[in-house]
Every structure is written in structure tokens, then in C-alpha cells.
Design a protein around this motif. Structure first.
Motif, PDB file in Angstrom:
ATOM      1  N   LEU B  53       0.795  -1.615  -0.218  1.00  0.00           N
ATOM      2  CA  LEU B  53      -0.303   0.219  -0.042  1.00  0.00           C
ATOM      3  C   LEU B  53       0.972   1.006   0.320  1.00  0.00           C
ATOM      4  O   LEU B  53       0.896   2.230  -0.461  1.00  0.00           O
ATOM      5  CB  LEU B  53      -0.940  -0.388   1.188  1.00  0.00           C
ATOM      6  CG  LEU B  53      -2.198  -0.948   0.745  1.00  0.00           C
ATOM      7  CD1 LEU B  53      -3.012  -1.103   2.727  1.00  0.00           C
ATOM      8  CD2 LEU B  53      -2.639  -0.994  -0.168  1.00  0.00           C
ATOM      9  N   ALA B  81      -5.612  -0.686  -3.145  1.00  0.00           N
ATOM     10  CA  ALA B  81      -6.124  -1.902  -1.297  1.00  0.00           C
ATOM     11  C   ALA B  81      -6.760  -2.895  -1.559  1.00  0.00           C
ATOM     12  O   ALA B  81      -6.296  -4.401  -1.976  1.00  0.00           O
ATOM     13  CB  ALA B  81      -6.877  -0.880  -0.460  1.00  0.00           C
ATOM     14  N   ALA B 147      -5.907  -1.942   6.849  1.00  0.00           N
ATOM     15  CA  ALA B 147      -5.660  -1.009   5.180  1.00  0.00           C
ATOM     16  C   ALA B 147      -7.264  -0.210   5.895  1.00  0.00           C
ATOM     17  O   ALA B 147      -7.554   0.766   5.463  1.00  0.00           O
ATOM     18  CB  ALA B 147      -6.406  -1.814   4.452  1.00  0.00           C
TER      19      ALA B 147
END
Ligand SMILES: Nc1ncnc2c1ncn2[C@@H]1O[C@H](COP(=O)(O)OP(=O)(O)OP(=O)(O)O)[C@@H](O)[C@H]1O
Ligand SMILES: [Mg+2]
Lengths: 318, 274
Positions: B53, B81, B147
Motif C-alpha cells: 500500500l 487496496a 487497510a
């Protein structure tokens, strides 16, 4: 599949019974219509050279390899329909260890015990007992991978006992072990036998067969060539004694004429002559009178090796 | 010496049940093995999404967003993501159903050990797959949590991305298993990673919309399980989910899973029961 009650174990009933048992791989016949009966509590052996079909037979008895033809009953049940129920009562020591070498010694027994549906606490209790029995208690927390071959073999045997099997199948239990490790293993197997476990083993060591087996069959090329107790096989197929002669020559056939008539029977091996006779020393004396002078001359008792040589014309271990 | 190992009592009520421990005992074996490496594995499950990420999302994302204002108006890091989530599942799936399967068949050969007990081929396959399921839930769970902490899960529907990514992983794992169970050496695994896993990661919508692919390649992307997992996860995480496509994706992945399981059993049986 419902778990049928297993037959109670009538001592007259064979625990394992094979009739015309065949295993083929493609066109190749590995086991060629053998008949075998193993009785409860006995130690039964399959003796034979490489490729004789010993492992193929053991895998059929172990209900992992379906027979190609013939009938097979184990504890009175048919492997084709009752495989899991039979396997629940077998202990299997395969020719090559199938341990999980990344796990510890005790973990190997735990996971294996769980395959049989034993509770975690039961598995732990039995593992402690079995590792004691296999003389591995001090190593129970070690990872398996670095252990010696003898230790791994003992662990495989300990693991195979976790379900308290009625029949223990051992495929070449001591191949590749040094003499001391073999004797430790034999000792453990004797104990099991005294506890009433039926042992079925394969070997290509005649001393192992003589030591361990009440009865055995000699296999060659997928067939059974002889059957009986080690003693009766020797009596039936060999003489009491053997005179071994080594000469200083490349081809021992050259010396056949010189020993003619001294013994009941003569076998020629690449490096020696074997003279079969009831009385080795008299034969030795007779050769002396004839002026035959071998490099070495040794009298010994007949073994299963001689039986095998006589029956097949080949040595068992080359 | 009291080393009676209890065999004398064989035949009493303490004897093992005839059915054995079933697939659960197989799962337990794999979990026991996993316990030895779980710390490293958990850390890498945590770090990998972070690295991806950070590098892909924020690094590459700055370029993409600067040049075109994101993808369909979505900042690139948000776009990528859920893609990486689904791709991670595939990676774990392939990782747990290739070398370990060949090893259990022919290197360490403990499948042979399992099949000598009351367990059958079906238990062996299902137990292994149940272990893969655990691995997937943990890896995808950690990823999704990371995330979410980074603010990359916009919709509460995003929670459902976990089971969807896991389903995608299971679908792929089942087919990798069937493939591995038929392999005679590990060269086939190298081929699988090089020519299936890698290209799939790159071209199944993980990092860019498949509309960017040449027209003839798009149907190839549709066939991969990864694209379906990516598309469904993305819609869930971004809150743009609609029932029709979602159900379609799920059904497609379900078919892969069922077919993969059946095939695995067949191939393994042919391999082990001879
Ligand atoms: N899966 C198989 N496919 C083809 N042939 C096989 C297979 N398994 C065994 N064979 C062949 O069957 C024959 C008997 O093999 P088996 O393993 O039963 O012999 P064995 O008596 O156990 O020998 P060893 O002492 O070497 O273990 C051998 O010629 C072997 O090559
Ligand atoms: Mg063998």
C-alpha cells in the motif's frame, strides 16, 4: 460407514487370510496369486529379495492398495468394503518412514493419534508411554529431522502403536540400521509379541526372519516358493551344516570336480563354493585326504539364506 | 519394567473409533506444523500489505492521481487496496497448495501415513483445504484491518470483502491443489507461479482496470478467479456494490471451488490408491 463389531478373535480363525491374491501394475504382476494365513498372536514373515512383491503385499494387507484379484480378509472383514474399520485396528510401519520431520518426536505421535480419532488427552498419555517404550522419552521435544535412522524407525514403530493395534505391519523394519540398533528394535518387537500383538513383517535379512518369525513365507518374483517355520524350512530345504570353501581363483566352477561326491549338494557362488552336508567336519577331512587346499574353509549351520539359494538359485542379499 | 503399551487392552472400549479423526485431524496436523512458523508468517502478513500500500498506493498513486485524478475519480490507493487484498489471497492459496502437497505426497510422504489410518483421500483433501481456509482468514483479516486503519475501507460493506477474498483464495487453492497432486516434481510449481500466478496478479485488475488491456486479453482476465475476487472486493470496499454482479462473482468462484475440490480428490486418489 457403520463400524461393525469386529470378530472377537477366535484363535482358530486366521487374522489375515489371502487366497489367490494378485497385484498388477499395468502388465506387470508384482504379486502372483499368493495364499497366506496369519494366525492371531503369531509373528509372520515375508522373506524375499528386492522386487519380490513384499511391499505390494503389505500395502494390500494394510488396506491402502486394492487387490487386483483374489480374496483378502483381515480380521474377517473385506478391505474393499471395510477399509477404514480395518485400518483403525492396524499399526503400519512402512518401508520408508513417513514422519513429519519438521515436527517434534511427541508431536508426530500426537497428530497421528488424532487421525484415529483419539482425544487430545488420550493421545498425550499414550505418547508418553510409547516414547518410554521406544526409548525416546528424552528426545520427545526434539525435532525429528536430525535424529538417527534407528531413532526415526523406533519413532515410526511407536507411532504405529498409538491406536493399540491388533496387527502390526512392519515393512523392512530394520533395513539400513546398524547391528546394535537392529537388536534394540528386535527386543521391542519381542515385547509386543508377548503382549499379544500379531506381527507381520517383511525382511530380506534371514537372521531377522529367523530371530523374529514363528512362521514365514519365502517370496520370489511375486510367488511364494516355500512356507513354514524357520527351522522346518531349513530342515526341509537344506542340510544341517554347510561347508564354505574359498579358492584363489576367479571362477569357482573350476573346483567343482575336486569336491565331487563330498557333499549332498554343491552351490557355486562368485566367491565361494557351498557344500551341503549333515556333517561339515567329515567333509572337510575328506577334502584334506584328497589334497584339496582352499584358501579358507568354514563349517557353519544352514540358514534361511541357504534355503533361499536352494529354492531360487540366487542369494538373498547381493 | 512397566512398558506395557496397552496393546493388551485392544478390543476394549478404549480402542480407537473405527471412523477415525476425519478431516479435522488432518487440519490439526497442518496447523501443528504452522505453529512452528506462525510468528514469521503473521508478521509478513502484516508487513506485506503495508509495503504494497505504501509503495503502490501512495508512491505510484501520487503519479496516477496527479496525472489523471485517480481511477474513475477514485484515488489510486483506494483503488488498489482491495485489489491487493484479493491478490494476497491468491498468493497464500498457491503458497499452501503446491510445495506442501507435493511434499506430503512424495518427499516427506505423510499422506501415505495418513491413508494408513482410518482416514480416506477425501479427509486428506478437505483437511488440507480447511487449513488453507484458516490461513486465508488470518492473512486477509490482517490485510483488511491494516487497510481499514489506513482509512482505505470506505464502506461498512467492506467487511464483506474478507469472506469474498477468502472465497477467491479457496477457489484458486482448490485448483492449485488438483494441479499439484498430479505433479511428479516441483518444476510444475515453478511453471504455475511464473505463467499463472504472476500474470494473473498483474493482469486481472489488481493494479489497473482490465479495460486498459487489449480487447482480446479482457476475456482472459474474466476467466481468472482473481478478477472476480478483485472486482467484488473493490465494489464492497468502495461501497459501489450492486447485488447482480456480486452474486455473479460469488457463483463463479463457487464453481471453481467445487470443481477444484472434486478434481483434487480424483487426482489424489489416482495418485495414492494404486
Ligand atoms: N506403483 C508401482 N507401479 C509399478 N510397479 C510397481 C509399483 N510398486 C511396485 N512395483 C513393482 O512391483 C515389484 C514388486 O515391488 P515391491 O515393492 O512389492 O517389492 P519388495 O519385495 O517390497 O522389494 P524391496 O525389497 O525392494 O522393497 C517391483 O518390480 C516393483 O518395481
Ligand atoms: Mg519393499
Amino acid at each position: 460407514m457403520a463400524a461393525e463389531p469386529l470378530p472377537a478373535g477366535d484363535p482358530a480363525e486366521p487374522l489375515i487370510s489371502a487366497r489367490g491374491l494378485v497385484k498388477t501394475f499395468g502388465d506387470f504382476t508384482a504379486v502372483d496369486a499368493i495364499d497366506v494365513d496369519v494366525r492371531p498372536g503369531e509373528a509372520f514373515g515375508f522373506l524375499g529379495p528386492n522386487g519380490a512383491g513384499k511391499s505390494s503385499t503389505m500395502k494390500m494387507i494394510g488396506c491402502v492398495s486394492p487387490p487386483s484379484a483374489g480374496s483378502l480378509r483381515i480380521m474377517g472383514l473385506d478391505p474393499a468394503t471395510h477399509g477404514p474399520a480395518i485400518r483403525a485396528r492396524l499399526g503400519v510401519v512402512p518401508q520408508r518412514d513417513t514422519l513429519d520431520e519438521e515436527l517434534t518426536v511427541e508431536e508426530n505421535i500426537w497428530v497421528y493419534g488424532r487421525y484415529f480419532g483419539l482425544s487430545r488427552s488420550e493421545v498425550r498419555r499414550r505418547a508418553a508411554e510409547l516414547l518410554e517404550f521406544a526409548q525416546l522419552a528424552e528426545r520427545s521435544r526434539s525435532v525429528v529431522e536430525p535424529l538417527s535412522g534407528g531413532m526415526k524407525r523406533r519413532l515410526t514403530i511407536a507411532r504405529a502403536l498409538v491406536n493399540q493395534p491388533r496387527i502390526l505391519l512392519l515393512d523392512e523394519p530394520t533395513t539400513g540400521l546398524d547391528p546394535q540398533a537392529r537388536h534394540v528394535l528386535w527386543d521391542r518387537l519381542f515385547r509386543l509379541k508377548r503382549e499379544g500383538v500379531t506381527l507381520v513383517l517383511t525382511t530380506h535379512y534371514m537372521d531377522e526372519a529367523e530371530q523374529l518369525c514363528d512362521r514365514l513365507v519365502v517370496m520370489d518374483h511375486g510367488r511364494i516358493v516355500a512356507e513354514g517355520s524357520p527351522r522346518s524350512l531349513i530342515e526341509e530345504h537344506s542340510t544341517r551344516e554347510v561347508l564354505e570353501l574359498r579358492f584363489d581363483s576367479d571362477d569357482h566352477r573350476e573346483h567343482l570336480a575336486a569336491v565331487d561326491g563330498v557333499a549332498d549338494r554343491v552351490e557355486v557362488l562368485p566367491d565361494r563354493l557351498l557344500l551341503y552336508t549333515a556333517d561339515g567336519e567329515s567333509a572337510q577331512a575328506e577334502l584334506g585326504r584328497r589334497g584339496v587346499e582352499p584358501l579358507s574353509s568354514l563349517v557353519r549351520r544352514s540358514t534361511l539364506e541357504d534355503v533361499f539359494l536352494h529354492l531360487t538359485g540366487r542369494t538373498l542379499v547381493d | 519394567m512397566a512398558t506395557d503399551v496397552g496393546t493388551r487392552t485392544a478390543g476394549t472400549s478404549r480402542a480407537a473409533p473405527a471412523r477415525g479423526g476425519g478431516w479435522r485431524s488432518v487440519t490439526e496436523h497442518w496447523l501443528t506444523q504452522y505453529r512452528r512458523v506462525w510468528v514469521g508468517s503473521a508478521i509478513s502478513s502484516f508487513l506485506t500489505p503495508l509495503l504494497y500500500l505504501a509503495g503502490m498506493g501512495y508512491g505510484l498513486g501520487a503519479l496516477v492521481d496527479g496525472a489523471s485524478g485517480g481511477i474513475d475519480g477514485v484515488p489510486y490507493v483506494l483503488f488498489v487496496a482491495p485489489g491487493v487484498l484479493a491478490a494476497t489471497a491468491m498468493q497464500v492459496a498457491a503458497g499452501e497448495t503446491t510445495f506442501s502437497v507435493i511434499g506430503a505426497i512424495k518427499w516427506q510422504r505423510f499422506y501415505e501415513g495418513m491413508l494408513a489410518t482410518p482416514l480416506g483421500v477425501r479427509d486428506v483433501v478437505r483437511g488440507h483445504m480447511a487449513y488453507v481456509l484458516v490461513r486465508l482468514v488470518v492473512a486477509c483479516g490482517i490485510f483488511l484491518a491494516v487497510a481499514a486503519l489506513l482509512g482505505l475501507v470506505r464502506s461498512p460493506w467492506g467487511l464483506l470483502a474478507l469472506p469474498v477474498a477468502v472465497l477467491g483464495g479457496m477457489a484458486f487453492a482448490a485448483c492449485c491443489y488438483a494441479y499439484s497432486a498430479g505433479l511428479s516434481n516441483d518444476q510444475g510449481v515453478t511453471l504455475l507461479f511464473r505463467f499463472v500466478v504472476m500474470p494473473m496478479q498483474l493482469f486481472a485488475g489488481t493494479f489497473f482496470p482490465i479495460e486498459q488491456l487489449p480487447g482480446w486479453l479482457q476475456p482472459v482476465a474474466w476467466v481468472t478467479p482473481l478478477w472476480h475476487a478483485v472486482d467484488a472486493c473493490r465494489d464492497l470496499v468502495l461501497g459501489t456494490v450492486t447485488p447482480g454482479p456480486l452474486l455473479g462473482h460469488l457463483a463463479y468462484l463457487g464453481v471453481w471451488l467445487v470443481v477444484g475440490l472434486l478434481l483434487s480428490e480424483r487426482v489424489l486418489r489416482r495418485r495414492m490408491v494404486i
